[in-house]
Design a protein around this motif. Sequence first.
Motif, PDB file in Angstrom:
ATOM      1  N   ASN A   1      46.519  33.607  -3.038  1.00  0.00           N
ATOM      2  CA  ASN A   1      46.961  34.952  -2.689  1.00  0.00           C
ATOM      3  C   ASN A   1      46.767  35.141  -1.196  1.00  0.00           C
ATOM      4  OD1 ASN A   1      47.236  36.356  -5.517  1.00  0.00           O
ATOM      5  ND2 ASN A   1      45.376  35.129  -5.576  1.00  0.00           N
ATOM      6  N   SER A   2      47.717  35.809  -0.551  1.00  0.00           N
ATOM      7  CA  SER A   2      47.654  36.005   0.898  1.00  0.00           C
ATOM      8  C   SER A   2      47.490  37.470   1.244  1.00  0.00           C
ATOM      9  CB  SER A   2      48.952  35.526   1.560  1.00  0.00           C
ATOM     10  OG  SER A   2      49.227  34.197   1.252  1.00  0.00           O
ATOM     11  N   ASN A   3      46.847  37.706   2.368  1.00  0.00           N
ATOM     12  CA  ASN A   3      46.907  39.043   2.936  1.00  0.00           C
ATOM     13  C   ASN A   3      48.126  39.078   3.857  1.00  0.00           C
ATOM     14  OD1 ASN A   3      46.011  37.461   5.064  1.00  0.00           O
ATOM     15  ND2 ASN A   3      44.360  38.837   5.662  1.00  0.00           N
ATOM     16  N   ILE A   4      48.342  40.203   4.471  1.00  0.00           N
ATOM     17  CA  ILE A   4      49.426  40.307   5.445  1.00  0.00           C
ATOM     18  C   ILE A   4      48.753  40.563   6.787  1.00  0.00           C
ATOM     19  CG2 ILE A   4      51.524  41.537   6.111  1.00  0.00           C
ATOM     20  CD1 ILE A   4      51.785  42.364   3.144  1.00  0.00           C
ATOM     21  N   PRO A   5      48.426  39.490   7.530  1.00  0.00           N
ATOM     22  CA  PRO A   5      47.692  39.667   8.791  1.00  0.00           C
ATOM     23  C   PRO A   5      48.467  40.529   9.782  1.00  0.00           C
ATOM     24  CG  PRO A   5      47.746  37.368   8.149  1.00  0.00           C
ATOM     25  CD  PRO A   5      48.696  38.103   7.246  1.00  0.00           C
ATOM     26  N   SER A   6      47.737  41.362  10.524  1.00  0.00           N
ATOM     27  CA  SER A   6      48.382  42.234  11.501  1.00  0.00           C
ATOM     28  C   SER A   6      48.888  41.443  12.708  1.00  0.00           C
ATOM     29  CB  SER A   6      47.426  43.341  11.940  1.00  0.00           C
ATOM     30  OG  SER A   6      46.224  42.777  12.421  1.00  0.00           O
ATOM     31  N   THR A   7      48.236  40.334  13.024  1.00  0.00           N
ATOM     32  CA  THR A   7      48.703  39.459  14.104  1.00  0.00           C
ATOM     33  C   THR A   7      48.556  38.024  13.651  1.00  0.00           C
ATOM     34  OG1 THR A   7      46.508  39.357  15.109  1.00  0.00           O
ATOM     35  CG2 THR A   7      48.007  41.044  15.938  1.00  0.00           C
TER      36      THR A   7
ATOM     37  N   ILE B   1      46.876  20.988 -14.330  1.00  0.00           N
ATOM     38  CA  ILE B   1      46.386  22.108 -13.538  1.00  0.00           C
ATOM     39  C   ILE B   1      47.595  22.795 -12.925  1.00  0.00           C
ATOM     40  CG2 ILE B   1      44.962  22.813 -11.582  1.00  0.00           C
ATOM     41  CD1 ILE B   1      43.320  20.225 -12.095  1.00  0.00           C
ATOM     42  N   ASP B   2      47.717  24.071 -13.186  1.00  0.00           N
ATOM     43  CA  ASP B   2      48.820  24.866 -12.671  1.00  0.00           C
ATOM     44  C   ASP B   2      48.393  25.458 -11.341  1.00  0.00           C
ATOM     45  OD1 ASP B   2      51.301  26.099 -12.707  1.00  0.00           O
ATOM     46  OD2 ASP B   2      50.641  27.769 -13.951  1.00  0.00           O
ATOM     47  N   THR B   3      49.099  25.120 -10.275  1.00  0.00           N
ATOM     48  CA  THR B   3      48.788  25.636  -8.947  1.00  0.00           C
ATOM     49  C   THR B   3      49.948  26.520  -8.517  1.00  0.00           C
ATOM     50  OG1 THR B   3      47.611  23.578  -8.468  1.00  0.00           O
ATOM     51  CG2 THR B   3      48.133  24.986  -6.595  1.00  0.00           C
ATOM     52  N   VAL B   4      49.662  27.794  -8.223  1.00  0.00           N
ATOM     53  CA  VAL B   4      50.715  28.744  -7.870  1.00  0.00           C
ATOM     54  C   VAL B   4      50.359  29.504  -6.608  1.00  0.00           C
ATOM     55  CG1 VAL B   4      51.506  29.051 -10.252  1.00  0.00           C
ATOM     56  CG2 VAL B   4      49.784  30.583  -9.345  1.00  0.00           C
ATOM     57  N   GLY B   5      51.386  29.998  -5.948  1.00  0.00           N
ATOM     58  CA  GLY B   5      51.223  30.857  -4.781  1.00  0.00           C
ATOM     59  C   GLY B   5      51.838  32.215  -5.062  1.00  0.00           C
ATOM     60  N   ASN B   6      51.024  33.252  -5.014  1.00  0.00           N
ATOM     61  CA  ASN B   6      51.492  34.607  -5.301  1.00  0.00           C
ATOM     62  C   ASN B   6      51.890  35.381  -4.053  1.00  0.00           C
ATOM     63  OD1 ASN B   6      50.956  34.331  -8.093  1.00  0.00           O
ATOM     64  ND2 ASN B   6      48.804  34.820  -7.742  1.00  0.00           N
ATOM     65  N   GLY B   7      51.734  34.779  -2.887  1.00  0.00           N
ATOM     66  CA  GLY B   7      52.018  35.506  -1.662  1.00  0.00           C
ATOM     67  C   GLY B   7      51.109  36.713  -1.546  1.00  0.00           C
ATOM     68  N   ALA B   8      51.672  37.815  -1.091  1.00  0.00           N
ATOM     69  CA  ALA B   8      50.915  39.057  -0.961  1.00  0.00           C
ATOM     70  C   ALA B   8      51.283  40.034  -2.079  1.00  0.00           C
ATOM     71  CB  ALA B   8      51.171  39.675   0.413  1.00  0.00           C
TER      72      ALA B   8
ATOM     73  N   GLU C   1      49.789  40.401  -5.032  1.00  0.00           N
ATOM     74  CA  GLU C   1      48.655  40.893  -5.815  1.00  0.00           C
ATOM     75  C   GLU C   1      47.492  41.269  -4.889  1.00  0.00           C
ATOM     76  OE1 GLU C   1      47.738  38.206  -9.031  1.00  0.00           O
ATOM     77  OE2 GLU C   1      49.860  37.959  -9.505  1.00  0.00           O
ATOM     78  N   LEU C   2      47.718  42.277  -4.084  1.00  0.00           N
ATOM     79  CA  LEU C   2      46.705  42.723  -3.123  1.00  0.00           C
ATOM     80  C   LEU C   2      45.539  43.392  -3.841  1.00  0.00           C
ATOM     81  CD1 LEU C   2      49.034  44.293  -0.394  1.00  0.00           C
ATOM     82  CD2 LEU C   2      47.956  42.030  -0.357  1.00  0.00           C
ATOM     83  N   LEU C   3      44.326  43.059  -3.471  1.00  0.00           N
ATOM     84  CA  LEU C   3      43.143  43.738  -3.994  1.00  0.00           C
ATOM     85  C   LEU C   3      42.935  45.064  -3.274  1.00  0.00           C
ATOM     86  CD1 LEU C   3      40.597  40.795  -4.307  1.00  0.00           C
ATOM     87  CD2 LEU C   3      41.933  41.873  -6.133  1.00  0.00           C
ATOM     88  N   ASN C   4      43.298  45.097  -1.998  1.00  0.00           N
ATOM     89  CA  ASN C   4      43.156  46.296  -1.188  1.00  0.00           C
ATOM     90  C   ASN C   4      44.545  46.701  -0.700  1.00  0.00           C
ATOM     91  OD1 ASN C   4      42.627  48.281   0.695  1.00  0.00           O
ATOM     92  ND2 ASN C   4      40.923  47.179   1.647  1.00  0.00           N
ATOM     93  N   GLU C   5      45.237  47.486  -1.515  1.00  0.00           N
ATOM     94  CA  GLU C   5      46.603  47.891  -1.178  1.00  0.00           C
ATOM     95  C   GLU C   5      46.649  48.850   0.014  1.00  0.00           C
ATOM     96  OE1 GLU C   5      48.539  49.322  -4.699  1.00  0.00           O
ATOM     97  OE2 GLU C   5      48.369  47.374  -5.695  1.00  0.00           O
TER      98      GLU C   5
END
Length: 184
Positions: free
Chosen positions: A106-112, A150-157, A159-163
Amino acid sequence: MKPIYSALSIAILLHPAFAQADSEAAKNSTAAKAITSISELVKSKGLLHIEIVPEKALIRVKGQSFQDYSKCLNETAEGEISKNIGELIESALESDESITLQISGNSNIPSTKNTTIESDCTASDDEYSLSYMRASSVRRALNLSSDFDIDTVGNGADELLNEDDPSSPENSRVDIQFIAEPQY
């Protein structure tokens, strides 16, 4: 022979019946014992990059384990994963063929964008690719046998924990979860 997961497994995660299989994995005694052992290890050794989310029965590699836009684990996080939890996860998978493992980036969306990353650690600006590459880095650090599905997936951003703060480091993480295979 166990089925090999494909891109279809991502769609299956959204299906309510699969959510029940997920819940069954949490109840599975082998998975529960592994989660408990890892939780005790995290507490006793003071592991900084790993946390247990008991209500979801998952192991989380925290966002601080990666620099923004980097697919590589930092040295401390890699050591915590490879030296501490890999063997416990492998032991659980070996002892119970009804469970598999899903590693979700899971990724955050970095400001820079961080431009000081080593060239072999850079990843795509695409959050889905970045989160998949991070999940793959954790999978490599676990050093699990290739005998396991093993299932390896990328959810991008997605599923944010801190919306409220999409750039928060807590949104950037890798979740490791035991999944109960459907019994036919």
